[in-house]
Design a protein around this motif. Structure first.
Motif, mmCIF file in Angstrom:
data_model
loop_
_atom_site.group_PDB
_atom_site.id
_atom_site.type_symbol
_atom_site.label_atom_id
_atom_site.label_comp_id
_atom_site.label_asym_id
_atom_site.label_seq_id
_atom_site.Cartn_x
_atom_site.Cartn_y
_atom_site.Cartn_z
ATOM 1 N N LYS A 57 0.821 -1.217 0.000
ATOM 2 C CA LYS A 57 0.000 0.000 0.000
ATOM 3 C C LYS A 57 0.853 1.265 0.000
ATOM 4 O O LYS A 57 0.605 2.192 -0.773
ATOM 5 C CB LYS A 57 -0.940 -0.002 1.212
ATOM 6 N N THR A 58 1.842 1.325 0.895
ATOM 7 C CA THR A 58 2.617 2.562 1.031
ATOM 8 C C THR A 58 3.339 2.952 -0.256
ATOM 9 O O THR A 58 3.235 4.111 -0.691
ATOM 10 C CB THR A 58 3.603 2.454 2.203
ATOM 11 N N VAL A 61 0.743 4.343 -2.672
ATOM 12 C CA VAL A 61 0.296 5.690 -2.297
ATOM 13 C C VAL A 61 1.377 6.705 -2.654
ATOM 14 O O VAL A 61 1.083 7.787 -3.168
ATOM 15 C CB VAL A 61 -0.047 5.754 -0.793
ATOM 16 N N SER A 78 -4.575 8.643 6.768
ATOM 17 C CA SER A 78 -4.370 7.264 7.204
ATOM 18 C C SER A 78 -5.019 7.056 8.565
ATOM 19 O O SER A 78 -5.365 8.012 9.269
ATOM 20 C CB SER A 78 -2.864 6.970 7.282
ATOM 21 N N ASP A 144 -5.229 5.955 2.711
ATOM 22 C CA ASP A 144 -4.325 4.819 2.851
ATOM 23 C C ASP A 144 -5.017 3.727 3.649
ATOM 24 O O ASP A 144 -5.440 3.944 4.791
ATOM 25 C CB ASP A 144 -3.041 5.280 3.559
#
Length: 395
Positions: A57-58, A61, A78, A144
């Motif tokens: 995910k990070t 993003v 987030s 996020d």
């Protein structure tokens, strides 16, 4: 091989069935309108998954931040997992990691001009970002890990699926690692199969595309991880000038691989071709390092033969910064292994255009957004690769 990290605890399947009943009931309440979803007048893009643990995910993003940062005022919202604060927190250059969590802290360090906020209740977080005086100029909000947070109805819902833990082969928790039934993928506008091997064959791509069984309105993309040059652990900036040596430069080194992430097996596999002698030192996901842990790291590294180095992830580095007790030997040899995602099959331009088009059409400053795109095109034509940007605020 796809799905090779999956392990199903068959004896827990009855509990998974009960868990699935609860999740399906909750989703049905949203579908019937009993539980309300909130839509917003500005672009909201959600990036998440339906599995427990990391699916990339990070870095995805961060890809969106880099794509949009010179076109719009970007905010990342987030939950702030394992933070010690409560409620809404807007990060600034002095905000400690403990108040926002490791991943938001990493994001703020890398992109200081981007708004980074945390709030367990995403609807309240969006309201604060769009109405508070210091952030009301925000143009686009990136959520996020919000695929299950159904109170927000994003304009684009991006679902990430780990190549090594394909959801089509997994089971609901606790037998597997699915957070909701497989049919939940139908809510996604974009599905990205992440962490693909760089040599993914066309035949396998066709098999995966058919197996995912997506609807016509859903777009499928494939990404792989790219490791950037190593960086000092106390430098999480996104400044290329601060980069150091590459993995090829430490061929033959003894490496202490220090991780507190959900899937360290992926990094071990990726490091294998570089001829490194890797000693893993693994902790749980989002692990907060204690003084005892620090002593163990110091002792284990001191006992290793030279040449030697410690490699860790950006997320772990954000939790190690400022930690008391790290020996001088450890600090001098502690490096971060930054990662970026790369789209496969020449899909990058198609993905970029889809995101930019959505933000342009739905921006509260859509006319200014178009002017800015035109200005960038003209500047590219006049000065080669150098891009001069004009912010909404300046407009």
């Amino acid at each position: 091989m796809e799905g090779d990290f999956i392990k199903i605890n068959e004896w827990l399947l009855p509990l998974s069935w009960l868990y699935g009943l609860g999740v399906r009931f909750r989703n049905a309440l949203f579908e019937m309108g009993i539980l309300k979803q909130h839509s917003y007048s500005l672009p909201v893009i959600s990036v998440g998954n339906i599995t427990v643990g990391g699916s990339g995910k990070t870095p995805h993003v961060e890809y969106l931040v880099r794509l949009l940062d010179n076109k719009a005022k970007v905010a990342v919202l987030s939950r702030g997992y394992k933070r010690k604060s409560k409620g809404y927190v807007l990060a600034n250059e002095h905000t400690p990691m403990e108040d926002i969590g490791d991943e938001p802290y990493q994001m703020k360090e890398k992109f200081p001009n981007v708004y980074v906020a945390v709030d367990k209740r995403r609807t309240e977080g969006i309201d604060r970002l769009t109405h508070d005086e210091e952030t009301k100029d925000v143009d686009v909000i990136l959520l996020d890990d919000a695929f299950q947070h159904r109170y927000v109805k994003p304009g684009i819902n991006i679902l990430l699926v780990d190549y090594h833990r394909l959801i089509i082969y997994d089971k609901l928790i606790p037998a597997g690692r699915l957070r909701e039934p497989l049919e939940g993928k139908s809510r996604a506008d974009i599905v990205i199969i992440t962490k693909c091997p760089a040599d993914l064959k066309p035949m396998e791509i066709r098999v995966l595309t058919k197996a995912m069984d997506l609807y016509p309105y859903q777009d499928l993309y494939f990404t792989t991880l790219q490791y950037e040059p190593l960086r000092r652990y106390d430098d999480l900036s996104d400044n290329p000038a601060q980069k150091a040596m590459s993995l090829k430069d430490i061929h033959g080194y003894n490496v202490l691989l220090l991780t507190g992430i959900a899937s360290p097996k992926q990094i071990l596999n990726d490091l294998d071709p570089y001829g490194l002698k890797v000693t893993p030192m693994t902790f749980g996901d989002h692990h907060n390092f204690s003084s005892r842990d620090i002593d163990s790291i110091n002792d284990k590294f001191a006992a290793m033969q030279t040449p030697k180095i410690i490699l860790t992830t950006e997320k772990d580095a954000s939790r190690l910064q400022g930690q008391a007790g790290l020996s001088e030997l450890t600090k001098e040899n502690l490096y971060v292994l930054p990662i970026r995602i790369k789209f496969m099959l020449n899909q990058e331009e198609q993905f970029n255009q889809k995101i930019i088009s959505y933000v342009r059409k739905n921006s509260r400053n859509s006319i200014l957004f178009k002017r800015k795109d035109n200005a960038e095109s003209q500047n590219r034509h006049r000065s080669g690769n150098k891009v001069h940007t004009i912010s909404f605020k300046n407009n």
